[in-house]
Design a protein around this motif. Structure first.
Motif, PDB file in Angstrom:
ATOM      1  N   GLN A   1     -35.487  -8.948 -48.542  1.00 28.57           N
ATOM      2  CA  GLN A   1     -34.640  -9.174 -47.338  1.00 28.57           C
ATOM      3  C   GLN A   1     -33.456  -9.460 -47.405  1.00 28.57           C
ATOM      4  OE1 GLN A   1     -37.183 -11.687 -44.945  1.00 28.57           O
ATOM      5  NE2 GLN A   1     -38.834  -9.988 -44.557  1.00 28.57           N
ATOM      6  N   PRO A   2     -32.438  -9.438 -46.720  1.00 30.70           N
ATOM      7  CA  PRO A   2     -31.101  -9.876 -46.773  1.00 30.70           C
ATOM      8  C   PRO A   2     -31.012 -11.568 -46.612  1.00 30.70           C
ATOM      9  CG  PRO A   2     -31.192  -8.374 -44.857  1.00 30.70           C
ATOM     10  CD  PRO A   2     -32.491  -8.455 -45.565  1.00 30.70           C
ATOM     11  N   ALA A   3     -30.333 -12.166 -47.512  1.00 27.26           N
ATOM     12  CA  ALA A   3     -30.148 -13.753 -47.151  1.00 27.26           C
ATOM     13  C   ALA A   3     -29.518 -13.979 -46.134  1.00 27.26           C
ATOM     14  CB  ALA A   3     -29.757 -14.102 -48.458  1.00 27.26           C
ATOM     15  N   ALA A   4     -30.213 -15.046 -45.482  1.00 26.68           N
ATOM     16  CA  ALA A   4     -29.523 -15.385 -44.181  1.00 26.68           C
ATOM     17  C   ALA A   4     -28.151 -16.309 -44.442  1.00 26.68           C
ATOM     18  CB  ALA A   4     -30.297 -16.268 -43.411  1.00 26.68           C
ATOM     19  N   ALA A   5     -27.152 -16.370 -43.696  1.00 25.94           N
ATOM     20  CA  ALA A   5     -26.040 -16.836 -44.069  1.00 25.94           C
ATOM     21  C   ALA A   5     -26.149 -18.364 -43.790  1.00 25.94           C
ATOM     22  CB  ALA A   5     -24.895 -16.518 -42.857  1.00 25.94           C
ATOM     23  N   PRO A   6     -25.844 -19.140 -44.726  1.00 19.79           N
ATOM     24  CA  PRO A   6     -25.778 -20.722 -44.697  1.00 19.79           C
ATOM     25  C   PRO A   6     -25.145 -21.141 -43.407  1.00 19.79           C
ATOM     26  CG  PRO A   6     -24.290 -20.161 -46.337  1.00 19.79           C
ATOM     27  CD  PRO A   6     -25.042 -18.805 -45.843  1.00 19.79           C
ATOM     28  N   ALA A   7     -26.050 -22.092 -42.856  1.00 22.12           N
ATOM     29  CA  ALA A   7     -25.592 -22.721 -41.674  1.00 22.12           C
ATOM     30  C   ALA A   7     -24.863 -24.033 -41.906  1.00 22.12           C
ATOM     31  CB  ALA A   7     -26.633 -23.076 -40.680  1.00 22.12           C
ATOM     32  N   GLY A   8     -24.543 -24.233 -43.165  1.00 24.58           N
ATOM     33  CA  GLY A   8     -24.126 -25.736 -43.349  1.00 24.58           C
ATOM     34  C   GLY A   8     -22.560 -25.858 -42.996  1.00 24.58           C
ATOM     35  N   PRO A   9     -21.908 -24.978 -43.521  1.00 26.11           N
ATOM     36  CA  PRO A   9     -20.318 -24.879 -43.034  1.00 26.11           C
ATOM     37  C   PRO A   9     -20.104 -24.659 -41.564  1.00 26.11           C
ATOM     38  CG  PRO A   9     -20.742 -23.493 -45.115  1.00 26.11           C
ATOM     39  CD  PRO A   9     -21.943 -23.833 -44.414  1.00 26.11           C
ATOM     40  N   ARG A  10     -21.038 -23.948 -40.950  1.00 21.00           N
ATOM     41  CA  ARG A  10     -20.595 -24.009 -39.562  1.00 21.00           C
ATOM     42  C   ARG A  10     -20.891 -24.996 -38.929  1.00 21.00           C
ATOM     43  NH1 ARG A  10     -23.941 -19.209 -37.000  1.00 21.00           N
ATOM     44  NH2 ARG A  10     -23.002 -18.331 -38.809  1.00 21.00           N
ATOM     45  N   ILE A  11     -22.292 -25.754 -39.134  1.00 20.68           N
ATOM     46  CA  ILE A  11     -22.548 -26.941 -38.546  1.00 20.68           C
ATOM     47  C   ILE A  11     -21.340 -28.106 -38.931  1.00 20.68           C
ATOM     48  CG2 ILE A  11     -23.968 -28.894 -38.400  1.00 20.68           C
ATOM     49  CD1 ILE A  11     -26.256 -26.915 -39.171  1.00 20.68           C
ATOM     50  N   GLY A  12     -21.070 -28.055 -40.151  1.00 22.41           N
ATOM     51  CA  GLY A  12     -19.809 -29.042 -40.445  1.00 22.41           C
ATOM     52  C   GLY A  12     -18.606 -28.969 -39.632  1.00 22.41           C
ATOM     53  N   LEU A  13     -18.358 -27.721 -39.314  1.00 20.39           N
ATOM     54  CA  LEU A  13     -17.014 -27.291 -38.494  1.00 20.39           C
ATOM     55  C   LEU A  13     -17.247 -27.638 -37.098  1.00 20.39           C
ATOM     56  CD1 LEU A  13     -14.274 -25.968 -38.365  1.00 20.39           C
ATOM     57  CD2 LEU A  13     -15.818 -23.710 -37.647  1.00 20.39           C
ATOM     58  N   ILE A  14     -18.512 -27.563 -36.497  1.00 23.43           N
ATOM     59  CA  ILE A  14     -18.566 -27.918 -35.121  1.00 23.43           C
ATOM     60  C   ILE A  14     -18.635 -29.248 -35.225  1.00 23.43           C
ATOM     61  CG2 ILE A  14     -20.387 -28.090 -33.430  1.00 23.43           C
ATOM     62  CD1 ILE A  14     -21.442 -25.178 -34.382  1.00 23.43           C
ATOM     63  N   ILE A  15     -18.972 -30.160 -35.718  1.00 15.56           N
ATOM     64  CA  ILE A  15     -19.281 -31.627 -35.919  1.00 15.56           C
ATOM     65  C   ILE A  15     -17.642 -32.040 -36.199  1.00 15.56           C
ATOM     66  CG2 ILE A  15     -19.899 -33.838 -37.056  1.00 15.56           C
ATOM     67  CD1 ILE A  15     -22.600 -32.194 -37.677  1.00 15.56           C
ATOM     68  N   GLY A  16     -16.897 -31.448 -36.795  1.00 10.67           N
ATOM     69  CA  GLY A  16     -15.607 -32.081 -37.047  1.00 10.67           C
ATOM     70  C   GLY A  16     -14.691 -31.844 -35.820  1.00 10.67           C
ATOM     71  N   VAL A  17     -15.100 -30.802 -35.160  1.00  9.64           N
ATOM     72  CA  VAL A  17     -14.265 -30.413 -33.813  1.00  9.64           C
ATOM     73  C   VAL A  17     -14.686 -31.276 -32.818  1.00  9.64           C
ATOM     74  CG1 VAL A  17     -13.912 -28.832 -32.061  1.00  9.64           C
ATOM     75  CG2 VAL A  17     -13.828 -27.881 -34.310  1.00  9.64           C
ATOM     76  N   VAL A  18     -15.840 -31.646 -32.837  1.00  4.80           N
ATOM     77  CA  VAL A  18     -16.273 -32.725 -31.848  1.00  4.80           C
ATOM     78  C   VAL A  18     -15.775 -33.957 -32.086  1.00  4.80           C
ATOM     79  CG1 VAL A  18     -18.327 -33.868 -30.831  1.00  4.80           C
ATOM     80  CG2 VAL A  18     -18.473 -31.371 -30.878  1.00  4.80           C
ATOM     81  N   LEU A  19     -15.749 -34.357 -33.171  1.00  2.35           N
ATOM     82  CA  LEU A  19     -15.277 -35.836 -33.748  1.00  2.35           C
ATOM     83  C   LEU A  19     -13.707 -35.712 -33.410  1.00  2.35           C
ATOM     84  CD1 LEU A  19     -17.082 -36.547 -36.836  1.00  2.35           C
ATOM     85  CD2 LEU A  19     -17.366 -37.565 -34.781  1.00  2.35           C
ATOM     86  N   ALA A  20     -13.170 -34.604 -33.753  1.00  6.58           N
ATOM     87  CA  ALA A  20     -11.719 -34.517 -33.483  1.00  6.58           C
ATOM     88  C   ALA A  20     -11.219 -34.921 -31.705  1.00  6.58           C
ATOM     89  CB  ALA A  20     -10.967 -33.218 -33.866  1.00  6.58           C
ATOM     90  N   ILE A  21     -11.862 -34.114 -31.028  1.00 15.09           N
ATOM     91  CA  ILE A  21     -12.001 -34.168 -29.514  1.00 15.09           C
ATOM     92  C   ILE A  21     -12.216 -35.701 -29.236  1.00 15.09           C
ATOM     93  CG2 ILE A  21     -12.871 -33.506 -27.213  1.00 15.09           C
ATOM     94  CD1 ILE A  21     -13.380 -30.558 -28.556  1.00 15.09           C
ATOM     95  N   ALA A  22     -13.159 -36.296 -29.706  1.00 12.97           N
ATOM     96  CA  ALA A  22     -13.473 -37.762 -29.332  1.00 12.97           C
ATOM     97  C   ALA A  22     -12.498 -38.431 -29.804  1.00 12.97           C
ATOM     98  CB  ALA A  22     -15.006 -38.176 -30.206  1.00 12.97           C
ATOM     99  N   VAL A  23     -11.772 -38.332 -30.959  1.00 11.20           N
ATOM    100  CA  VAL A  23     -10.657 -39.312 -31.325  1.00 11.20           C
ATOM    101  C   VAL A  23      -9.350 -39.236 -30.466  1.00 11.20           C
ATOM    102  CG1 VAL A  23      -9.112 -39.638 -33.116  1.00 11.20           C
ATOM    103  CG2 VAL A  23     -11.520 -39.617 -33.712  1.00 11.20           C
ATOM    104  N   VAL A  24      -9.218 -37.776 -29.930  1.00 11.91           N
ATOM    105  CA  VAL A  24      -8.027 -37.664 -29.336  1.00 11.91           C
ATOM    106  C   VAL A  24      -8.263 -38.312 -27.931  1.00 11.91           C
ATOM    107  CG1 VAL A  24      -6.952 -35.984 -28.090  1.00 11.91           C
ATOM    108  CG2 VAL A  24      -7.262 -35.621 -30.531  1.00 11.91           C
ATOM    109  N   ALA A  25      -9.699 -37.909 -27.500  1.00 10.46           N
ATOM    110  CA  ALA A  25      -9.860 -38.535 -25.963  1.00 10.46           C
ATOM    111  C   ALA A  25      -9.844 -40.076 -26.114  1.00 10.46           C
ATOM    112  CB  ALA A  25     -11.185 -38.396 -25.560  1.00 10.46           C
ATOM    113  N   GLY A  26     -10.241 -40.666 -27.145  1.00  8.04           N
ATOM    114  CA  GLY A  26     -10.085 -42.249 -27.194  1.00  8.04           C
ATOM    115  C   GLY A  26      -8.804 -42.810 -27.374  1.00  8.04           C
TER     116      GLY A  26
END
Length: 67
Positions: free
Chosen positions: A35-60
């Protein structure tokens, strides 16, 4: 005197090589029982967390600046 045969027997067949390469590339993983290998979700989750943290810092910073 050396004999240098010049004929189709001694020259590489580029069309045959191309055909073998295309057959190799076009092989589907399902055809080999894999079966084809599933794409790793690690980089995508890291990107989402980074964006959320950046928004939180700007809001603060904006909250502190307007306080």
């Amino acid at each position: 005197m050396a004999h240098n045969p010049q004929g189709p027997q001694n020259t590489p067949d580029p069309a045959g090589s191309t055909q073998m390469f295309r057959a190799f590339v076009d092989e589907s993983p399902q055809g080999r029982g894999q079966q084809p290998a599933a794409a790793p979700a690690g980089p995508r989750i890291g990107l989402i967390i980074g964006v959320v943290l950046a928004i939180a810092v700007v809001a603060g910073v904006a909250w502190l600046a307007l306080k």
